[in-house]
Design a protein around this motif. Structure first.
Motif, PDB file in Angstrom:
ATOM      1  N   THR A  16       9.788  -5.739  -5.771  1.00  0.00           N
ATOM      2  CA  THR A  16      10.023  -6.994  -6.486  1.00  0.00           C
ATOM      3  C   THR A  16      11.501  -7.373  -6.440  1.00  0.00           C
ATOM      4  OG1 THR A  16       8.146  -6.560  -7.954  1.00  0.00           O
ATOM      5  CG2 THR A  16       9.758  -8.179  -8.694  1.00  0.00           C
ATOM      6  N   GLY A  17      12.367  -6.367  -6.484  1.00  0.00           N
ATOM      7  CA  GLY A  17      13.795  -6.632  -6.413  1.00  0.00           C
ATOM      8  C   GLY A  17      14.226  -7.228  -5.082  1.00  0.00           C
ATOM      9  N   ASP A  33       4.956   2.327 -10.263  1.00  0.00           N
ATOM     10  CA  ASP A  33       5.899   1.483 -11.004  1.00  0.00           C
ATOM     11  C   ASP A  33       7.260   1.435 -10.310  1.00  0.00           C
ATOM     12  OD1 ASP A  33       4.006   0.841 -12.889  1.00  0.00           O
ATOM     13  OD2 ASP A  33       4.666   2.351 -14.337  1.00  0.00           O
ATOM     14  N   HIS A  34       7.717   2.589  -9.776  1.00  0.00           N
ATOM     15  CA  HIS A  34       9.010   2.627  -9.084  1.00  0.00           C
ATOM     16  C   HIS A  34       8.975   1.744  -7.834  1.00  0.00           C
ATOM     17  CE1 HIS A  34      10.528   5.803 -11.652  1.00  0.00           C
ATOM     18  NE2 HIS A  34       9.445   6.529 -11.406  1.00  0.00           N
ATOM     19  N   VAL A  58       3.802  -9.712  -5.947  1.00  0.00           N
ATOM     20  CA  VAL A  58       3.706  -8.368  -5.389  1.00  0.00           C
ATOM     21  C   VAL A  58       2.719  -7.547  -6.200  1.00  0.00           C
ATOM     22  CG1 VAL A  58       4.941  -6.204  -4.975  1.00  0.00           C
ATOM     23  CG2 VAL A  58       6.072  -8.393  -4.520  1.00  0.00           C
ATOM     24  N   ASP A  59       1.777  -6.895  -5.515  1.00  0.00           N
ATOM     25  CA  ASP A  59       0.976  -5.893  -6.210  1.00  0.00           C
ATOM     26  C   ASP A  59       0.949  -4.630  -5.373  1.00  0.00           C
ATOM     27  OD1 ASP A  59      -1.870  -5.818  -4.733  1.00  0.00           O
ATOM     28  OD2 ASP A  59      -1.225  -7.908  -4.887  1.00  0.00           O
ATOM     29  N   ILE A  72       0.859  -1.179   0.000  1.00  0.00           N
ATOM     30  CA  ILE A  72       0.000   0.000   0.000  1.00  0.00           C
ATOM     31  C   ILE A  72       0.898   1.232   0.000  1.00  0.00           C
ATOM     32  CG2 ILE A  72      -1.755   1.300   1.262  1.00  0.00           C
ATOM     33  CD1 ILE A  72      -2.691  -1.380   2.446  1.00  0.00           C
ATOM     34  N   LEU A  73       0.862   1.964  -1.095  1.00  0.00           N
ATOM     35  CA  LEU A  73       1.576   3.228  -1.205  1.00  0.00           C
ATOM     36  C   LEU A  73       0.645   4.289  -0.625  1.00  0.00           C
ATOM     37  CD1 LEU A  73       4.009   4.797  -2.374  1.00  0.00           C
ATOM     38  CD2 LEU A  73       2.797   4.851  -4.563  1.00  0.00           C
ATOM     39  N   PRO A  74       0.936   4.820   0.560  1.00  0.00           N
ATOM     40  CA  PRO A  74      -0.063   5.608   1.278  1.00  0.00           C
ATOM     41  C   PRO A  74      -0.151   7.062   0.833  1.00  0.00           C
ATOM     42  CG  PRO A  74       1.887   5.421   2.619  1.00  0.00           C
ATOM     43  CD  PRO A  74       2.163   4.633   1.365  1.00  0.00           C
ATOM     44  N   VAL A  75      -0.232   7.245  -0.483  1.00  0.00           N
ATOM     45  CA  VAL A  75      -0.362   8.578  -1.067  1.00  0.00           C
ATOM     46  C   VAL A  75      -1.373   8.511  -2.206  1.00  0.00           C
ATOM     47  CG1 VAL A  75       2.012   9.198  -0.469  1.00  0.00           C
ATOM     48  CG2 VAL A  75       1.527   8.225  -2.724  1.00  0.00           C
ATOM     49  N   ILE A  76      -1.866   9.667  -2.596  1.00  0.00           N
ATOM     50  CA  ILE A  76      -2.767   9.731  -3.741  1.00  0.00           C
ATOM     51  C   ILE A  76      -1.949   9.813  -5.037  1.00  0.00           C
ATOM     52  CG2 ILE A  76      -4.731  10.723  -2.508  1.00  0.00           C
ATOM     53  CD1 ILE A  76      -3.805  13.491  -3.399  1.00  0.00           C
TER      54      ILE A  76
END
Length: 239
Positions: free
Chosen positions: A23-24, A16-17, A32-33, A6-10
């Protein structure tokens, strides 16, 4: 194994970054999603930002629970919404601070954190007290770059190296922790720069620590304790 990040920003600009970075670090076979928020802020750099992001984070955690994911990473060093999230999902949940700091504590006596802005320092001190590790935090430094201004890798590395090297030289840090999950892909080079300056100290990347911590928790079969993270009582709520 499925990990929901969860990227906690709008906005979707960073998805993608973040996916590439996570994933790395992930082991082969880990899926991973990454999702961002429908409502919140463009970055989290204050308690105010964190409070505004809270409802959006918990919405995504509820979705992750419904999807049956194995672990959740809320990718912010301030651990926004982490403890609330653990009350509503039967899967391990981490932010950036806790796994990075607990990893660092196993590598040296005193931990130095280099983060983004002075606004963030009171939040990190508060987290240190919450986790009972404030006595092991020797340095809290900033690079004076906002989260959305970390894209210049060389400037970021120069400022990280300056602050980290000075903290080690002054005896304020035996381990360096990157104090923002937006500091992507710089831990190894920072470690090498410190070594070249005569400072043989580890550098902990919070994203790597979080992902590997989640994978380990899933393999161990552990989930949040229901004597600590009790399910919220049923009642009317409006969010």
């Amino acid at each position: 194994m499925r990990i929901r990040v969860i990227l906690p920003v709008i906005g979707d600009a960073l998805i993608d970054h973040v996916r590439t970075e996570v994933t790395g670090w992930a082991a082969a076979g880990t899926e991973v999603d990454v999702v961002s928020l429908e409502r919140g802020t463009a970055s989290i750099e204050s308690e105010y930002d964190e409070a505004l992001a809270g409802p959006g984070i918990l919405q995504r955690v509820e979705e992750a629970a419904a999807d049956g994911v194995d672990g959740v990473f809320i990718t912010c060093f301030g651990d926004p919404g982490v403890h609330a999230a653990r009350e509503i999902i039967d899967a391990p949940v981490v932010g950036g601070f806790e796994p990075a700091m607990l990893t660092a504590l196993s590598l040296g006596e005193t931990v130095g954190i280099v983060t983004v802005l002075p606004n963030v320092l009171p939040m990190l001190r508060s987290l240190g007290r919450r986790y009972g590790i404030e006595g092991r935090i020797g340095a809290l430094r900033v690079v004076d770059l906002p989260v959305l201004g970390l894209e210049d890798r060389e400037v970021l590395l120069d400022r990280l190296a300056e602050q980290a090297s000075d903290a080690v030289a002054r005896g304020e840090a035996d381990v360096i922790v990157l104090g923002c999950t937006g500091m992507l892909g710089v831990a190894a080079e920072l470690r090498d720069r410190l070594a070249a300056a005569g400072h043989a100290v580890p550098v902990v990347d919070p994203t790597g620590a979080a992902v590997t911590w989640l994978e380990s928790s899933v393999r161990l079969g552990v989930t949040p304790s229901r004597t600590t993270y009790m399910p919220p009582p049923a009642k009317a709520r409006s969010v």
